[in-house]
Scaffold this motif. Structure first.
Motif, PDB file in Angstrom:
ATOM      1  N   PHE A 142       0.828  -1.203   0.000  1.00 29.58           N
ATOM      2  CA  PHE A 142       0.000   0.000   0.000  1.00 29.58           C
ATOM      3  C   PHE A 142       0.866   1.258   0.000  1.00 29.58           C
ATOM      4  N   GLY A 143       0.440   2.242  -0.774  1.00 24.43           N
ATOM      5  CA  GLY A 143       1.149   3.508  -0.852  1.00 24.43           C
ATOM      6  C   GLY A 143       1.962   3.683  -2.120  1.00 24.43           C
ATOM      7  N   TYR A 144       2.078   2.627  -2.923  1.00 28.87           N
ATOM      8  CA  TYR A 144       2.940   2.666  -4.103  1.00 28.87           C
ATOM      9  C   TYR A 144       2.119   2.715  -5.396  1.00 28.87           C
ATOM     10  N   ALA A 145       2.702   3.356  -6.428  1.00 29.83           N
ATOM     11  CA  ALA A 145       2.108   3.397  -7.759  1.00 29.83           C
ATOM     12  C   ALA A 145       3.173   3.044  -8.789  1.00 29.83           C
ATOM     13  N   THR A 146       2.733   2.635  -9.969  1.00 32.06           N
ATOM     14  CA  THR A 146       3.637   2.299 -11.073  1.00 32.06           C
ATOM     15  C   THR A 146       3.398   3.258 -12.228  1.00 32.06           C
ATOM     16  N   ILE A 147       4.484   3.870 -12.715  1.00 31.21           N
ATOM     17  CA  ILE A 147       4.454   4.761 -13.864  1.00 31.21           C
ATOM     18  C   ILE A 147       4.843   3.963 -15.100  1.00 31.21           C
ATOM     19  N   THR A 148       4.115   4.127 -16.191  1.00 27.11           N
ATOM     20  CA  THR A 148       4.430   3.458 -17.450  1.00 27.11           C
ATOM     21  C   THR A 148       4.590   4.494 -18.553  1.00 27.11           C
ATOM     22  N   THR A 172       2.863   6.814   8.252  1.00 23.45           N
ATOM     23  CA  THR A 172       1.711   6.150   8.880  1.00 23.45           C
ATOM     24  C   THR A 172       1.347   4.844   8.206  1.00 23.45           C
ATOM     25  N   ASN A 173       1.873   4.597   6.997  1.00 24.98           N
ATOM     26  CA  ASN A 173       1.609   3.332   6.301  1.00 24.98           C
ATOM     27  C   ASN A 173       2.747   2.331   6.476  1.00 24.98           C
ATOM     28  N   GLY A 174       3.739   2.692   7.281  1.00 23.52           N
ATOM     29  CA  GLY A 174       4.869   1.798   7.485  1.00 23.52           C
ATOM     30  C   GLY A 174       5.914   1.866   6.389  1.00 23.52           C
ATOM     31  N   ASN A 175       5.815   2.884   5.516  1.00 23.35           N
ATOM     32  CA  ASN A 175       6.753   3.058   4.410  1.00 23.35           C
ATOM     33  C   ASN A 175       7.759   4.157   4.743  1.00 23.35           C
ATOM     34  N   LEU A 223      13.089   4.140  -2.418  1.00 18.85           N
ATOM     35  CA  LEU A 223      11.783   3.549  -2.711  1.00 18.85           C
ATOM     36  C   LEU A 223      11.275   2.677  -1.574  1.00 18.85           C
ATOM     37  N   VAL A 224      12.146   1.880  -0.975  1.00 17.46           N
ATOM     38  CA  VAL A 224      11.731   0.947   0.079  1.00 17.46           C
ATOM     39  C   VAL A 224      12.598   1.158   1.307  1.00 17.46           C
ATOM     40  N   GLY A 225      12.105   0.660   2.439  1.00 12.39           N
ATOM     41  CA  GLY A 225      12.796   0.841   3.701  1.00 12.39           C
ATOM     42  C   GLY A 225      14.025  -0.017   3.835  1.00 12.39           C
ATOM     43  N   GLY A 226      14.786   0.252   4.899  1.00 13.41           N
ATOM     44  CA  GLY A 226      15.995  -0.499   5.171  1.00 13.41           C
ATOM     45  C   GLY A 226      16.955   0.358   5.958  1.00 13.41           C
ATOM     46  N   SER A 227      18.170  -0.125   6.086  1.00 15.11           N
ATOM     47  CA  SER A 227      19.190   0.590   6.848  1.00 15.11           C
ATOM     48  C   SER A 227      19.476   1.939   6.202  1.00 15.11           C
ATOM     49  N   GLY A 228      19.469   2.991   7.010  1.00 13.24           N
ATOM     50  CA  GLY A 228      19.715   4.328   6.520  1.00 13.24           C
ATOM     51  C   GLY A 228      18.526   4.978   5.866  1.00 13.24           C
ATOM     52  N   GLU A 270       8.526   1.269 -20.714  1.00 15.88           N
ATOM     53  CA  GLU A 270       9.390   1.249 -19.545  1.00 15.88           C
ATOM     54  C   GLU A 270       8.530   1.608 -18.330  1.00 15.88           C
ATOM     55  N   GLN A 271       8.845   1.009 -17.182  1.00 16.70           N
ATOM     56  CA  GLN A 271       8.070   1.255 -15.971  1.00 16.70           C
ATOM     57  C   GLN A 271       8.983   1.616 -14.803  1.00 16.70           C
ATOM     58  N   ALA A 272       8.438   2.358 -13.863  1.00 13.99           N
ATOM     59  CA  ALA A 272       9.144   2.697 -12.629  1.00 13.99           C
ATOM     60  C   ALA A 272       8.118   2.836 -11.521  1.00 13.99           C
ATOM     61  N   ASP A 273       8.492   2.456 -10.316  1.00 11.62           N
ATOM     62  CA  ASP A 273       7.603   2.558  -9.165  1.00 11.62           C
ATOM     63  C   ASP A 273       7.920   3.818  -8.368  1.00 11.62           C
ATOM     64  N   VAL A 274       6.902   4.329  -7.685  1.00 10.98           N
ATOM     65  CA  VAL A 274       7.056   5.535  -6.885  1.00 10.98           C
ATOM     66  C   VAL A 274       6.206   5.394  -5.632  1.00 10.98           C
ATOM     67  N   LEU A 275       6.673   5.994  -4.528  1.00 11.71           N
ATOM     68  CA  LEU A 275       5.979   5.917  -3.244  1.00 11.71           C
ATOM     69  C   LEU A 275       5.335   7.256  -2.915  1.00 11.71           C
ATOM     70  N   PHE A 276       4.038   7.220  -2.623  1.00  6.41           N
ATOM     71  CA  PHE A 276       3.336   8.382  -2.083  1.00  6.41           C
ATOM     72  C   PHE A 276       3.519   8.332  -0.566  1.00  6.41           C
ATOM     73  N   SER A 277       4.539   8.995  -0.066  1.00 14.77           N
ATOM     74  CA  SER A 277       4.856   8.940   1.362  1.00 14.77           C
ATOM     75  C   SER A 277       3.808   9.697   2.175  1.00 14.77           C
ATOM     76  N   ALA A 278       3.448   9.105   3.314  1.00 22.09           N
ATOM     77  CA  ALA A 278       2.459   9.696   4.221  1.00 22.09           C
ATOM     78  C   ALA A 278       3.180  10.439   5.350  1.00 22.09           C
ATOM     79  N   PRO A 279       2.444  11.210   6.157  1.00 19.45           N
ATOM     80  CA  PRO A 279       3.069  11.931   7.284  1.00 19.45           C
ATOM     81  C   PRO A 279       3.560  10.966   8.367  1.00 19.45           C
ATOM     82  N   PRO A 280       4.401  11.453   9.273  1.00 25.11           N
ATOM     83  CA  PRO A 280       4.843  10.627  10.404  1.00 25.11           C
ATOM     84  C   PRO A 280       3.784  10.612  11.500  1.00 25.11           C
ATOM     85  N   SER A 281       3.913   9.666  12.405  1.00 28.83           N
ATOM     86  CA  SER A 281       3.042   9.624  13.593  1.00 28.83           C
ATOM     87  C   SER A 281       3.813   8.960  14.719  1.00 28.83           C
ATOM     88  N   THR A 282       3.382   9.240  15.951  1.00 25.45           N
ATOM     89  CA  THR A 282       4.095   8.710  17.114  1.00 25.45           C
ATOM     90  C   THR A 282       4.178   7.186  17.130  1.00 25.45           C
TER      91      THR A 282
END
Length: 452
Positions: free
Chosen positions: A309-315, A367-370, A399-404, A328-340
């Motif tokens: 959830f939160g991601y879209a694909t551009i073509t 808020t979506n865990g992204n 695009l995706v979570g991880g270290s840093g 050609e395709q690429a993915d993009v994240l619609f980032s949501a606000p932070p929460s406690t």
């Protein structure tokens, strides 16, 4: 291999000069043109043994120059420069003070502004596929011929890619101004075409030829191996805000690795948000076109089959030489606000040892865990007597979570040598996005000291 082309008399750089390998034959199609700074770069030249290259540089209104260089396997030749000598072309208005009518032809030169298009597109691409060229015939005093001395001029292609390019008409007679015009039309291969004009002075048994004139053919159909799509910001702040723009770009080349013809159409679509369907004017001279992805619409559509959830694909879609769609395709994240709840610290309760420290693992997401939007700052605040190491955090373009990106490590150390009493303390995590959305959370602990 690279270098620069300059005027031998003024030192000024020469834009749009051609640089071409003449020999060995296997490299004869290797060519390029100089940019606005007079610089050129030839593609990688792969040789397996010591090889002598013959290279010619040419430009309108200049004499061509040919140089040789020896290249061994793995060599990278730099600063291989040319200084071109300007042609001495009289304007035909008096021939340096010589009186009387023009005499018989003695020279053939390219007329001022004699080429309408110095580069044309590959045939059937819908671009500019022909160019006219005009030569002037002059007598020995540099005066253009008149009608009394008119000559039949023959035109020929002395070198080219061999893709069906041609000249029409192949011959024509000079007019009252001593000039003659014909047209070059492109074929289906890219490359440099060198054309030449010549006449036969049967009265004196002399063949007169012009210097070769170079015209580039490029800009074919889109090729899937030379088609790429890029996203300016992978994690942009578009989930909770409408109207946020994110630039999406493509570069489109043909099978010869040249930019496609300017104005090539590329269509864009997205599985989430709103995207401009095509760029203004389509592709530019470099085969590039950019559009905006705009946040908006139903966020429930932002549900990627693998990323979640939160991601879209551009073509991006265009058409190749066989009228087939290439994409050609690429993915993009619609980032949501932070929460406690999306700020977690491990350990969540802690004891900082006397004159020692503690290492913490921090996870921060939207808020979506992204991942949070690129440019979001994460500030770590501690009480007096404590010091943070590794706390300067800014969320990168990712695009995706991880270290840093969503997961971080920092340390807190005791730096208070004066107070020996055990004290309660806390660590506060503050998050702020580029648009100003904020969240914070605090974690309590103890700074352990001893009594004197």
């Amino acid at each position: 291999m690279n270098g620069r082309i300059t005027d031998s008399q003024t030192g000024n750089v020469i834009e749009n000069a051609t640089v071409q390998i003449n020999s060995p034959e296997e490299f004869s199609d290797t060519f390029t043109r100089t940019n606005a700074e007079g610089q050129y770069t030839l593609g990688d030249i792969q040789v397996s043994s010591l090889t002598e290259l013959s290279i010619t540089s040419n430009a309108n209104d200049y004499n061509p120059s040919t140089k040789t260089v020896q290249v061994a396997e793995g060599d990278n030749i730099t600063d291989f420069d040319f200084q071109l000598e300007p042609e001495e072309v009289d304007d035909g208005n008096g021939g340096g003070g010589v009186a009387g009518p023009a005499g018989g032809a003695a020279a053939i030169v390219l007329a001022p502004g004699g080429i309408t298009n110095e580069s044309i597109n590959i045939a059937e691409t819908g671009g500019t596929v022909n160019t006219s060229f005009t030569f002037a015939l002059q007598d020995s005093a540099g005066r253009n011929l008149d009608l009394n001395n008119a000559e039949e001029v023959e035109f020929s292609i002395i070198s080219g890619p061999g893709g069906g390019e041609g000249i029409t008409p192949l011959s024509a007679q000079t007019n009252s101004e001593g000039t003659v015009t014909s047209n070059l039309f492109s074929g289906n291969l890219a490359g440099v075409v060198q054309i030449q004009a010549q006449i036969e002075r049967e009265d004196i048994g002399l063949t007169i030829r012009s210097k070769p004139v170079a015209i580039t053919i490029h800009g074919g159909f889109p090729d899937p191996d030379h088609f790429s799509l890029s996203v300016q910001t992978f994690n942009f702040e578009g989930f909770a805000r409408d109207g946020v723009r994110n630039q999406i770009s493509v570069i489109v080349g043909d099978k010869f690795s040249n930019p496609v013809k300017p104005g090539t159409a590329v269509y864009f679509e997205t599985t989430g948000g709103i995207i401009q369907g095509s760029g203004v004017g389509h592709t530019d001279a470099d085969g590039e076109v950019s559009v905006d992805l705009i946040s908006g619409g139903k966020r429930s559509l932002l549900n990627h089959p693998t990323l979640g959830f939160g991601y879209a694909t551009i073509t991006a879609t265009t058409i190749d030489e066989n009228n087939n769609e290439i994409q050609e395709q690429a993915d993009v994240l619609f980032s949501a606000p932070p929460s406690t709840p999306n700020i977690t610290l491990t350990p969540s309760t802690f004891t900082i040892p006397s004159n020692g420290g503690e290492t913490f693992d921090l996870t921060v997401t939207d808020t979506n865990g992204n991942p949070l939007p690129a440019g979001t700052t994460v500030t770590i605040e501690v009480a007096d007597g404590l010091e943070v190491t590794g706390g300067g955090i800014e969320i990168p373009n990712a695009l995706v979570g991880g270290s840093g990106i969503t997961d971080f490590t920092f340390s807190v150390a005791d730096t208070d040598d004066e107070n020996s009493n055990e004290q309660n303390t806390q660590i506060t995590i503050k998050v702020e996005t580029p648009a100003g959305d904020k969240a914070s959370d605090s974690y309590s602990g103890t700074r352990a000291k001893w009594n004197n």
